[in-house]
Enzyme design. Structure first.
Site, PDB file in Angstrom:
ATOM      1  N   LYS A 191       6.540  75.875 -25.503  1.00 50.80           N
ATOM      2  CA  LYS A 191       6.276  75.848 -27.008  1.00 50.80           C
ATOM      3  C   LYS A 191       4.873  77.153 -26.432  1.00 50.80           C
ATOM      4  CE  LYS A 191       8.371  71.963 -28.759  1.00 50.80           C
ATOM      5  NZ  LYS A 191       9.316  72.207 -29.311  1.00 50.80           N
ATOM      6  N   PHE A 209      11.506  62.476 -26.715  1.00 55.38           N
ATOM      7  CA  PHE A 209      11.860  63.366 -26.839  1.00 55.38           C
ATOM      8  C   PHE A 209      11.980  64.773 -25.443  1.00 55.38           C
ATOM      9  CE2 PHE A 209      12.310  67.393 -28.998  1.00 55.38           C
ATOM     10  CZ  PHE A 209      13.503  67.301 -29.751  1.00 55.38           C
ATOM     11  N   ASP A 216       6.207  65.527 -19.136  1.00 57.69           N
ATOM     12  CA  ASP A 216       6.570  66.989 -19.332  1.00 57.69           C
ATOM     13  C   ASP A 216       5.514  67.345 -20.942  1.00 57.69           C
ATOM     14  OD1 ASP A 216       7.580  67.903 -22.355  1.00 57.69           O
ATOM     15  OD2 ASP A 216       8.942  66.774 -22.440  1.00 57.69           O
TER      16      ASP A 216
END
Length: 401
Positions: free
Chosen positions: A255, A141, A226
């Protein structure tokens, strides 16, 4: 109708149904706790998918944002501003790298990493134009843009959005043999989550990440990590790759970099890689804006103390020890994760992950499900041990019921 029912009905009527939120309407929050419109308090064990690593309303971050709000919030990159150089310098130093390309959201940062790898492949590695390949892992994801969902294996994320962007090869996560066999002279990068969050907090086999590093170095291929969810303290280290002594060619961050205050993301790499860009070839109106830089600079300063990483490691050991006691007892099948991050596979007979999340909500604990019967636990790193234990007690109550 109650205030909660009214707010939910209005949202259902006037917003696209691209999410299926739990039926709670948050009005305020502080630390690890959120309060709804009717005054009920809930323990947040999701932390905005790691965007809230430092908790809700962290005073240092709010003060940094407020001070910047009084000065200047946006210039666009048409001009320099007085927070930009410090942000890039400090973030590069935190990562042990040289250059930063700031964006806003995690998906934008992944898109930037993809573009960077392709441009590097053509300009530096010498891959024929239009032939660059990037290898990714199954169950990944990385975001929801058209290009990113083109290499997703999740039908919900991918279905009905074609035609899809070519140039990606998908191999099983954790399989070095498959990765080696997929590499060709036109491979420019391997894009991997050191821990797959959305897939259920999947930790790869020991030796896999060092193996990826060795393979990519041998083949002159970029290793792109990531760390949007796994980075910035979540696993007990600044970066999840540190647990295996691995340094990638490129970090993709987001984030928690915005402290739960503003969206901030970045690609961090060497001058030889990010130096492929020339003015006008890539950008973002809000990328690296003064407000974002001011908040992110405070985040970096907080991480430099090491206290949040240490706290995540210590409380994470406690979390996994307690969750481990539940595994094998019939209610919990498997527990995975690292630091203050866990994926808990609930026995299907007890209910789906969604149903367990709803029952926990009734006990004033908020988590989120993924992939059937899995729930994710990722509290703010500032949570107290007492509050964490209170939340775990509520989980035991729900599972025993």
């Amino acid at each position: 109708m109650s205030a909660t029912e009214t707010a939910i009905a209005s949202a259902e009527a006037h917003s696209a149904h691209n999410y299926h939120p739990l039926p709670v309407v948050v009005a305020s929050a502080e630390g690890a706790w959120m309060t709804d419109v009717e005054g009920r308090r809930y323990l947040d064990l999701l932390a905005g998918y790691s965007a809230l690593n430092f908790g809700h309303g962290n005073r240092r971050l709010i003060d940094a944002a407020r001070a910047q709000l009084e000065r200047v919030t946006l210039t666009s990159r048409a001009f320099h501003h007085d927070r930009f150089a410090d942000f890039c310098t400090e973030l590069a130093a935190l990562c042990g790298m040289e250059m930063v390309l700031p964006m806003n959201t995690g998906a934008e940062a992944v898109e930037t990493a993809v573009k960077t790898a392709r441009k590097w492949g053509y300009r530096v590695k010498g891959v024929p134009d239009g032939m660059a390949k990037i290898i990714v892992a199954s169950d990944n994801f990385h975001g929801r843009t058209t290009t990113i969902i083109s290499f997703s294996t999740d039908p919900e994320a991918r279905a009905d959005y074609g035609p899809y962007t070519p140039g990606f090869e998908i191999v099983p996560y954790g399989d070095l043999t498959a990765l080696r066999e997929a590499m060709t002279v036109n491979t420019v990068a391997v894009l991997i989550e050191p821990i797959q969050g959305e897939a259920g907090v999947l930790v790869p086999p020991a030796g896999y990440l060092p193996g990826v590093r060795e393979l990519t170095r041998e083949r002159n291929v970029l290793f792109i990590a990531d760390e949007i969810q796994s980075g910035l303290g979540r696993t007990g280290k600044t970066f999840a790759l540190e647990h295996e002594g691995v340094v990638p060619d490129m970090y993709v961050l987001g984030k928690a970099l915005g402290g739960g205050v503003v969206p901030v993301s970045a690609v961090v790499s060497s001058a030889g890689i990010l130096g492929v860009f020339k003015p006008g070839e890539h950008g973002s109106t809000f990328g690296g804006n003064p407000l974002a830089c001011a908040v992110a600079l405070e985040v970096i300063a907080m991480l430099r103390t090491g206290e949040y990483q240490e706290r995540a490691a210590e409380l994470g050991d406690h979390l996994h020890r307690e969750l481990g006691l539940l595994a094998g007892g019939g209610a919990v099948e498997t527990v995975r994760g690292r630091g203050l991050w866990a994926g808990v596979d609930i026995a299907p007979a007890l209910g789906t992950g969604r149903e367990i999340s709803e029952r926990l909500m009734e006990e004033r604990v908020l988590v989120k499900d993924t992939h059937g019967s899995t729930i994710r636990i990722a509290p703010p790193l500032v949570i107290s041990k007492e509050d964490l234990d209170w939340g775990l007690d509520r989980l035991r109550t729900v599972l025993s019921a």
